[in-house]
Design a protein around this motif. Structure first.
Motif, PDB file in Angstrom:
ATOM      1  N   VAL A   8       0.869  -1.185   0.000  1.00 31.66           N
ATOM      2  CA  VAL A   8       0.000   0.000   0.000  1.00 31.66           C
ATOM      3  C   VAL A   8       0.898   1.224   0.000  1.00 31.66           C
ATOM      4  O   VAL A   8       1.896   1.277   0.741  1.00 31.66           O
ATOM      5  CB  VAL A   8      -0.918   0.015   1.241  1.00 31.66           C
ATOM      6  N   VAL A   9       0.578   2.202  -0.822  1.00 25.25           N
ATOM      7  CA  VAL A   9       1.420   3.396  -0.923  1.00 25.25           C
ATOM      8  C   VAL A   9       0.805   4.541  -0.128  1.00 25.25           C
ATOM      9  O   VAL A   9      -0.419   4.713  -0.103  1.00 25.25           O
ATOM     10  CB  VAL A   9       1.620   3.804  -2.404  1.00 25.25           C
ATOM     11  N   LEU A  10       1.648   5.291   0.566  1.00 27.28           N
ATOM     12  CA  LEU A  10       1.214   6.504   1.258  1.00 27.28           C
ATOM     13  C   LEU A  10       1.416   7.686   0.330  1.00 27.28           C
ATOM     14  O   LEU A  10       2.548   7.968  -0.095  1.00 27.28           O
ATOM     15  CB  LEU A  10       2.006   6.710   2.547  1.00 27.28           C
ATOM     16  N   ALA A  11       0.355   8.381   0.012  1.00 25.43           N
ATOM     17  CA  ALA A  11       0.400   9.487  -0.941  1.00 25.43           C
ATOM     18  C   ALA A  11       0.968  10.749  -0.293  1.00 25.43           C
ATOM     19  O   ALA A  11       0.267  11.743  -0.085  1.00 25.43           O
ATOM     20  CB  ALA A  11      -0.986   9.753  -1.512  1.00 25.43           C
ATOM     21  N   SER A  12       2.257  10.688   0.032  1.00 24.67           N
ATOM     22  CA  SER A  12       2.922  11.833   0.649  1.00 24.67           C
ATOM     23  C   SER A  12       4.413  11.724   0.402  1.00 24.67           C
ATOM     24  O   SER A  12       4.974  10.624   0.403  1.00 24.67           O
ATOM     25  CB  SER A  12       2.646  11.866   2.155  1.00 24.67           C
ATOM     26  N   GLU A  51     -12.256  15.612   1.234  1.00 19.46           N
ATOM     27  CA  GLU A  51     -12.110  15.762  -0.216  1.00 19.46           C
ATOM     28  C   GLU A  51     -10.641  15.805  -0.620  1.00 19.46           C
ATOM     29  O   GLU A  51     -10.227  15.156  -1.588  1.00 19.46           O
ATOM     30  CB  GLU A  51     -12.827  17.022  -0.690  1.00 19.46           C
ATOM     31  N   ASN A  52      -9.844  16.567   0.109  1.00 16.96           N
ATOM     32  CA  ASN A  52      -8.427  16.679  -0.234  1.00 16.96           C
ATOM     33  C   ASN A  52      -7.677  15.370   0.001  1.00 16.96           C
ATOM     34  O   ASN A  52      -6.782  15.011  -0.766  1.00 16.96           O
ATOM     35  CB  ASN A  52      -7.774  17.815   0.557  1.00 16.96           C
ATOM     36  N   ALA A  53      -8.034  14.658   1.056  1.00 17.26           N
ATOM     37  CA  ALA A  53      -7.392  13.361   1.293  1.00 17.26           C
ATOM     38  C   ALA A  53      -7.707  12.398   0.151  1.00 17.26           C
ATOM     39  O   ALA A  53      -6.823  11.660  -0.321  1.00 17.26           O
ATOM     40  CB  ALA A  53      -7.852  12.780   2.629  1.00 17.26           C
ATOM     41  N   LEU A  54      -8.940  12.388  -0.307  1.00 17.52           N
ATOM     42  CA  LEU A  54      -9.312  11.504  -1.414  1.00 17.52           C
ATOM     43  C   LEU A  54      -8.631  11.902  -2.715  1.00 17.52           C
ATOM     44  O   LEU A  54      -8.234  11.028  -3.502  1.00 17.52           O
ATOM     45  CB  LEU A  54     -10.832  11.502  -1.589  1.00 17.52           C
ATOM     46  N   ALA A  70      -4.012   8.275   2.114  1.00 16.60           N
ATOM     47  CA  ALA A  70      -3.569   9.662   2.220  1.00 16.60           C
ATOM     48  C   ALA A  70      -4.286  10.309   3.379  1.00 16.60           C
ATOM     49  O   ALA A  70      -5.302   9.786   3.866  1.00 16.60           O
ATOM     50  CB  ALA A  70      -3.865  10.429   0.925  1.00 16.60           C
ATOM     51  N   ASP A  71      -3.754  11.419   3.823  1.00 13.63           N
ATOM     52  CA  ASP A  71      -4.468  12.177   4.840  1.00 13.63           C
ATOM     53  C   ASP A  71      -4.410  13.653   4.509  1.00 13.63           C
ATOM     54  O   ASP A  71      -3.544  14.110   3.759  1.00 13.63           O
ATOM     55  CB  ASP A  71      -3.901  11.909   6.245  1.00 13.63           C
ATOM     56  N   ASP A  72      -5.357  14.375   5.037  1.00 16.33           N
ATOM     57  CA  ASP A  72      -5.320  15.831   4.999  1.00 16.33           C
ATOM     58  C   ASP A  72      -5.655  16.288   6.402  1.00 16.33           C
ATOM     59  O   ASP A  72      -6.632  15.820   6.994  1.00 16.33           O
ATOM     60  CB  ASP A  72      -6.312  16.405   3.990  1.00 16.33           C
ATOM     61  N   SER A  73      -4.815  17.122   6.941  1.00 20.40           N
ATOM     62  CA  SER A  73      -4.999  17.482   8.340  1.00 20.40           C
ATOM     63  C   SER A  73      -4.680  18.952   8.560  1.00 20.40           C
ATOM     64  O   SER A  73      -4.054  19.608   7.722  1.00 20.40           O
ATOM     65  CB  SER A  73      -4.110  16.612   9.244  1.00 20.40           C
ATOM     66  N   GLY A  74      -5.122  19.440   9.694  1.00 16.97           N
ATOM     67  CA  GLY A  74      -4.862  20.826  10.035  1.00 16.97           C
ATOM     68  C   GLY A  74      -5.424  21.124  11.405  1.00 16.97           C
ATOM     69  O   GLY A  74      -5.950  20.246  12.089  1.00 16.97           O
ATOM     70  N   ILE A  75      -5.297  22.377  11.775  1.00 15.95           N
ATOM     71  CA  ILE A  75      -5.786  22.796  13.077  1.00 15.95           C
ATOM     72  C   ILE A  75      -7.010  23.686  12.889  1.00 15.95           C
ATOM     73  O   ILE A  75      -7.065  24.510  11.974  1.00 15.95           O
ATOM     74  CB  ILE A  75      -4.681  23.515  13.873  1.00 15.95           C
ATOM     75  N   SER A  76      -7.990  23.471  13.730  1.00 22.08           N
ATOM     76  CA  SER A  76      -9.250  24.197  13.649  1.00 22.08           C
ATOM     77  C   SER A  76      -9.464  24.941  14.968  1.00 22.08           C
ATOM     78  O   SER A  76      -9.585  24.313  16.019  1.00 22.08           O
ATOM     79  CB  SER A  76     -10.400  23.214  13.401  1.00 22.08           C
ATOM     80  N   VAL A  77      -9.476  26.267  14.904  1.00 21.77           N
ATOM     81  CA  VAL A  77      -9.624  27.104  16.093  1.00 21.77           C
ATOM     82  C   VAL A  77     -11.060  27.611  16.162  1.00 21.77           C
ATOM     83  O   VAL A  77     -11.543  28.250  15.220  1.00 21.77           O
ATOM     84  CB  VAL A  77      -8.629  28.288  16.059  1.00 21.77           C
ATOM     85  N   ASP A  78     -11.723  27.327  17.259  1.00 20.49           N
ATOM     86  CA  ASP A  78     -13.154  27.609  17.358  1.00 20.49           C
ATOM     87  C   ASP A  78     -13.477  29.083  17.150  1.00 20.49           C
ATOM     88  O   ASP A  78     -14.389  29.427  16.392  1.00 20.49           O
ATOM     89  CB  ASP A  78     -13.691  27.140  18.713  1.00 20.49           C
ATOM     90  N   ILE A  79     -12.732  29.963  17.807  1.00 19.02           N
ATOM     91  CA  ILE A  79     -13.068  31.387  17.737  1.00 19.02           C
ATOM     92  C   ILE A  79     -12.759  31.979  16.366  1.00 19.02           C
ATOM     93  O   ILE A  79     -13.243  33.056  16.019  1.00 19.02           O
ATOM     94  CB  ILE A  79     -12.359  32.177  18.862  1.00 19.02           C
ATOM     95  N   LEU A  80     -11.976  31.257  15.557  1.00 16.81           N
ATOM     96  CA  LEU A  80     -11.707  31.694  14.183  1.00 16.81           C
ATOM     97  C   LEU A  80     -12.640  31.003  13.195  1.00 16.81           C
ATOM     98  O   LEU A  80     -12.375  30.977  11.995  1.00 16.81           O
ATOM     99  CB  LEU A  80     -10.248  31.407  13.815  1.00 16.81           C
ATOM    100  N   GLY A  81     -13.724  30.441  13.712  1.00 13.11           N
ATOM    101  CA  GLY A  81     -14.705  29.801  12.835  1.00 13.11           C
ATOM    102  C   GLY A  81     -14.202  28.521  12.199  1.00 13.11           C
ATOM    103  O   GLY A  81     -14.685  28.129  11.133  1.00 13.11           O
ATOM    104  N   GLY A  82     -13.244  27.874  12.841  1.00 15.26           N
ATOM    105  CA  GLY A  82     -12.694  26.637  12.294  1.00 15.26           C
ATOM    106  C   GLY A  82     -11.428  26.816  11.486  1.00 15.26           C
ATOM    107  O   GLY A  82     -10.828  25.841  11.046  1.00 15.26           O
ATOM    108  N   ALA A 130      -8.506  10.691   6.868  1.00 12.58           N
ATOM    109  CA  ALA A 130      -7.689   9.636   6.280  1.00 12.58           C
ATOM    110  C   ALA A 130      -8.498   8.946   5.190  1.00 12.58           C
ATOM    111  O   ALA A 130      -9.670   8.632   5.391  1.00 12.58           O
ATOM    112  CB  ALA A 130      -7.269   8.631   7.343  1.00 12.58           C
ATOM    113  N   ALA A 131      -7.867   8.729   4.049  1.00 12.89           N
ATOM    114  CA  ALA A 131      -8.580   8.170   2.894  1.00 12.89           C
ATOM    115  C   ALA A 131      -7.854   6.959   2.334  1.00 12.89           C
ATOM    116  O   ALA A 131      -6.627   6.873   2.387  1.00 12.89           O
ATOM    117  CB  ALA A 131      -8.730   9.228   1.806  1.00 12.89           C
TER     118      ALA A 131
END
Length: 216
Positions: A8-12, A51-54, A70-82, A130-131
């Motif tokens: 299995v290949v990791l798309a990164s 969508e981006n992971a796929l 593959a994965d797509d990740s990030g940080i989501s800050v509540d007061i910044l609306g995500g 994760a996709a």
């Protein structure tokens, strides 16, 4: 006779991510051999993590003819609306260029945006989608439909510190304090982070999908 591992290949192109996901997936799906990827990177023009992971998984599966994750990740800050959300890696925009460290530029901007925000309103989460995408013209051991794909999500809740702490990890780890912790994610050992992170949560869920689709 020992069965051949399922490749299995990791798309990164990120070696740190490959090492991390090998640690996470090895005990969950020991039948697979996770490979690095040196093919072209697609344009990530999705409007969400899944969508981006796929997009990345599909591109790697098409290029290699192998099942791809593959994965797509990030940080989501509540007061910044995500936000920064899917823009986490390029939150500082053009401030990333010019030879500087993009992670430091992103951290500086995020901390500046939250400078006047009280501690009780600094809640945030690391999010990982994760996709898994199967190649369109390759049979699978379980007879899954060619071109099959799936995406799942993992969330690691916490809050944003007022200053970076710790030398480990990468990205926003130095300013993220996981829920129930007094340390930043950058102060956790790799083993501690692997046990609780958003990637651990997402890829634990994806491991079940991998087993269903790929493991005889």
């Amino acid at each position: 006779m020992t069965a051949e591992p399922l490749r299995v290949v990791l798309a990164s192109h990120n070696r740190h991510k490959l090492d991390e996901l090998r640690r996470i997936l090895s005990p969950l799906v020991p039948e697979i051999e996770l490979l690095g990827y040196d093919g072209p990177e697609p344009i990530e023009d999705g409007i969400g993590f899944e969508e981006n992971a796929l997009i990345k998984a599909r591109a790697a599966a098409a290029h290699t003819g192998l099942p791809a994750i593959a994965d797509d990740s990030g940080i989501s800050v509540d007061i910044l609306g995500g936000s920064p959300g899917i823009f986490s890696a390029r939150w500082a925009g053009t401030a990333r260029s010019g030879g500087g460290d993009p992670d430091r530029a992103n951290l500086r901007l995020l901390l500046a945006q939250l400078a006047d925000i009280a501690d009780e309103h600094r809640s945030a989460s690391f999010v990982c989608a994760a996709a898994l995408a199967l190649p369109a013209a390759s049979p699978t051991p379980t007879g899954s439909e060619n071109g099959d794909e799936v995406a799942v999500r993992g969330v690691w809740p916490g809050s944003i510190l007022r200053a970076p702490a710790g030398e480990g990890g990468f990205g926003y780890d130095p300013v993220f304090r996981p829920e129930g912790e007094h340390r930043s994610a950058a102060q956790l050992s790799p083993e501690e982070k692997d046990a609780h992170s958003h990637r651990r949560r997402a890829f634990t869920r994806l491991a079940a999908e991998i087993r269903t689709r790929l493991v005889p």
